[in-house]
Enzyme design. Structure first.
Site, PDB file in Angstrom:
ATOM      1  N   PRO A 162       9.283  -7.698  -5.715  1.00 40.71           N
ATOM      2  CA  PRO A 162       7.897  -7.827  -5.083  1.00 40.71           C
ATOM      3  C   PRO A 162       7.939  -7.411  -3.602  1.00 40.71           C
ATOM      4  O   PRO A 162       8.496  -8.142  -2.883  1.00 40.71           O
ATOM      5  CB  PRO A 162       7.559  -9.151  -5.613  1.00 40.71           C
ATOM      6  N   ASN A 163       6.696  -6.980  -3.333  1.00 38.70           N
ATOM      7  CA  ASN A 163       6.267  -6.783  -1.839  1.00 38.70           C
ATOM      8  C   ASN A 163       7.275  -5.790  -1.244  1.00 38.70           C
ATOM      9  O   ASN A 163       6.744  -5.539  -0.023  1.00 38.70           O
ATOM     10  CB  ASN A 163       6.004  -8.081  -1.210  1.00 38.70           C
ATOM     11  N   ARG A 170       3.548  -4.570   5.670  1.00 38.02           N
ATOM     12  CA  ARG A 170       3.911  -6.312   5.714  1.00 38.02           C
ATOM     13  C   ARG A 170       4.870  -6.534   6.704  1.00 38.02           C
ATOM     14  O   ARG A 170       5.723  -5.902   7.076  1.00 38.02           O
ATOM     15  CB  ARG A 170       4.478  -6.719   4.346  1.00 38.02           C
ATOM     16  N   TYR A 196      10.042  -6.801   8.975  1.00 43.49           N
ATOM     17  CA  TYR A 196      10.615  -5.730   7.995  1.00 43.49           C
ATOM     18  C   TYR A 196      10.481  -4.459   8.300  1.00 43.49           C
ATOM     19  O   TYR A 196      10.916  -3.527   7.792  1.00 43.49           O
ATOM     20  CB  TYR A 196       9.718  -5.681   6.439  1.00 43.49           C
ATOM     21  N   ASN A 222      17.324  -5.507  -4.018  1.00 46.48           N
ATOM     22  CA  ASN A 222      16.644  -6.544  -3.200  1.00 46.48           C
ATOM     23  C   ASN A 222      15.708  -7.144  -4.029  1.00 46.48           C
ATOM     24  O   ASN A 222      14.283  -6.606  -4.271  1.00 46.48           O
ATOM     25  CB  ASN A 222      16.152  -5.554  -1.876  1.00 46.48           C
ATOM     26  N   ALA A 225      11.138 -11.937  -2.862  1.00 47.78           N
ATOM     27  CA  ALA A 225      10.918 -13.425  -3.009  1.00 47.78           C
ATOM     28  C   ALA A 225      11.699 -13.993  -4.267  1.00 47.78           C
ATOM     29  O   ALA A 225      12.088 -15.204  -4.257  1.00 47.78           O
ATOM     30  CB  ALA A 225       9.777 -14.059  -3.044  1.00 47.78           C
ATOM     31  N   HIS A 254      15.082 -16.393  -4.059  1.00 48.70           N
ATOM     32  CA  HIS A 254      15.125 -17.780  -4.020  1.00 48.70           C
ATOM     33  C   HIS A 254      14.604 -18.331  -5.084  1.00 48.70           C
ATOM     34  O   HIS A 254      14.625 -19.769  -5.049  1.00 48.70           O
ATOM     35  CB  HIS A 254      14.178 -17.978  -2.660  1.00 48.70           C
ATOM     36  N   ASP A 312      20.310 -14.334 -14.576  1.00 46.64           N
ATOM     37  CA  ASP A 312      20.907 -14.536 -15.876  1.00 46.64           C
ATOM     38  C   ASP A 312      21.193 -13.111 -16.354  1.00 46.64           C
ATOM     39  O   ASP A 312      21.993 -12.582 -17.157  1.00 46.64           O
ATOM     40  CB  ASP A 312      20.143 -15.346 -16.807  1.00 46.64           C
ATOM     41  N   GLU A 357      23.560  -7.367  -3.414  1.00 52.37           N
ATOM     42  CA  GLU A 357      22.381  -7.878  -3.151  1.00 52.37           C
ATOM     43  C   GLU A 357      22.084  -7.524  -1.534  1.00 52.37           C
ATOM     44  O   GLU A 357      22.943  -7.845  -0.547  1.00 52.37           O
ATOM     45  CB  GLU A 357      22.311  -9.647  -3.073  1.00 52.37           C
ATOM     46  N   HIS A 398      19.077  -7.468   1.675  1.00 55.82           N
ATOM     47  CA  HIS A 398      17.826  -7.732   2.387  1.00 55.82           C
ATOM     48  C   HIS A 398      17.435  -7.256   3.537  1.00 55.82           C
ATOM     49  O   HIS A 398      18.564  -7.150   4.418  1.00 55.82           O
ATOM     50  CB  HIS A 398      17.877  -9.590   2.666  1.00 55.82           C
ATOM     51  N   LEU A 399      16.552  -6.658   3.899  1.00 56.82           N
ATOM     52  CA  LEU A 399      15.997  -6.268   5.104  1.00 56.82           C
ATOM     53  C   LEU A 399      16.120  -7.254   6.297  1.00 56.82           C
ATOM     54  O   LEU A 399      16.702  -6.871   7.399  1.00 56.82           O
ATOM     55  CB  LEU A 399      14.839  -5.826   5.102  1.00 56.82           C
ATOM     56  N   SER A 400      15.679  -8.443   6.148  1.00 60.82           N
ATOM     57  CA  SER A 400      15.624  -9.476   7.102  1.00 60.82           C
ATOM     58  C   SER A 400      16.888 -10.402   7.141  1.00 60.82           C
ATOM     59  O   SER A 400      17.642 -10.304   5.922  1.00 60.82           O
ATOM     60  CB  SER A 400      14.563  -9.997   7.034  1.00 60.82           C
ATOM     61  N   ARG A 416      15.933 -17.473   8.568  1.00 58.47           N
ATOM     62  CA  ARG A 416      14.501 -17.506   8.318  1.00 58.47           C
ATOM     63  C   ARG A 416      14.291 -19.204   7.855  1.00 58.47           C
ATOM     64  O   ARG A 416      15.059 -20.109   8.020  1.00 58.47           O
ATOM     65  CB  ARG A 416      13.998 -16.526   7.584  1.00 58.47           C
ATOM     66  N   ARG A 424      14.276 -19.736   2.236  1.00 53.79           N
ATOM     67  CA  ARG A 424      14.974 -18.573   2.102  1.00 53.79           C
ATOM     68  C   ARG A 424      16.726 -18.826   2.080  1.00 53.79           C
ATOM     69  O   ARG A 424      17.204 -17.646   2.151  1.00 53.79           O
ATOM     70  CB  ARG A 424      14.505 -17.595   3.025  1.00 53.79           C
TER      71      ARG A 424
END
Ligand code: DQA
Length: 146
Positions: free
Chosen positions: A9-10, A17, A22, A74, A77, A80, A87, A98, A100-102, A107, A111
């Site tokens: 998402p996002n 954003r 990001y 990625n 949200a 978390h 699962d 996995e 993540h950009l950030s 943070r 997170r």
């Protein structure tokens, strides 16, 4: 070798954003970068972005029947919060990286924990788009070494 690259998402809003976190490059640029990195690594890749948790679970399950060799994800949200995505990754038992950009570890406290990391062979965070390239290369070597 065929990879599935999932953005949650996002992530379709990158470039719009919170550009300070990001970056300013948009989602089309991220998808182009991922395709380019897969081509350079000599792996086929399928891209999937969705904002809904269940659709991501469905896509991970489908990957099992498509004989996908590796997943780069990625989860946004859902990283978390989602036991369901964790699962699904455990159910299909497809090697997963996995991304993540950030730098999530630097943070907010909410997170700091990643459910998805419990099913991932590696987590790469804080490297922007480059994290996906690193993830693709790592996953290819990991699978070849198995
Ligand atoms: C993110 C980090 C998450 O905490 C956040 O919810 C996102 C993006 C990242 O790429 O840095 O949506 O996964």
């Amino acid at each position: 070798m065929k990879f599935l690259v999932i953005n949650g998402p996002n992530l379709n809003m990158v470039g719009i954003r919170e550009p300070d976190i990001y970056g300013k490059k948009d989602f089309a640029a991220l998808q182009d970068y991922i395709r380019e990195q897969c081509a350079e690594a000599g792996v086929e890749c399928e891209l999937f972005q969705h904002n809904h948790e269940g659709s991501i679970v469905d896509r991970i399950q489908q990957a099992y029947f498509e004989k996908i060799d590796g997943i780069v994800i990625n989860p946004g949200a859902y990283t978390h919060t989602s036991v369901a995505i964790l699962d699904a990754l455990k159910a299909v038992a497809i090697p997963t990286v996995e991304v993540h950009l950030s730098a999530i570890e630097k943070r907010e406290s909410f997170r700091q924990f990643s459910y998805v990391s419990l099913a991932a062979v590696k987590t790469i965070a804080g490297k922007g788009f480059d994290g996906y390239g690193e993830g693709i290369r790592f996953l290819k070597e990991y699978i070849e070494g198995k």
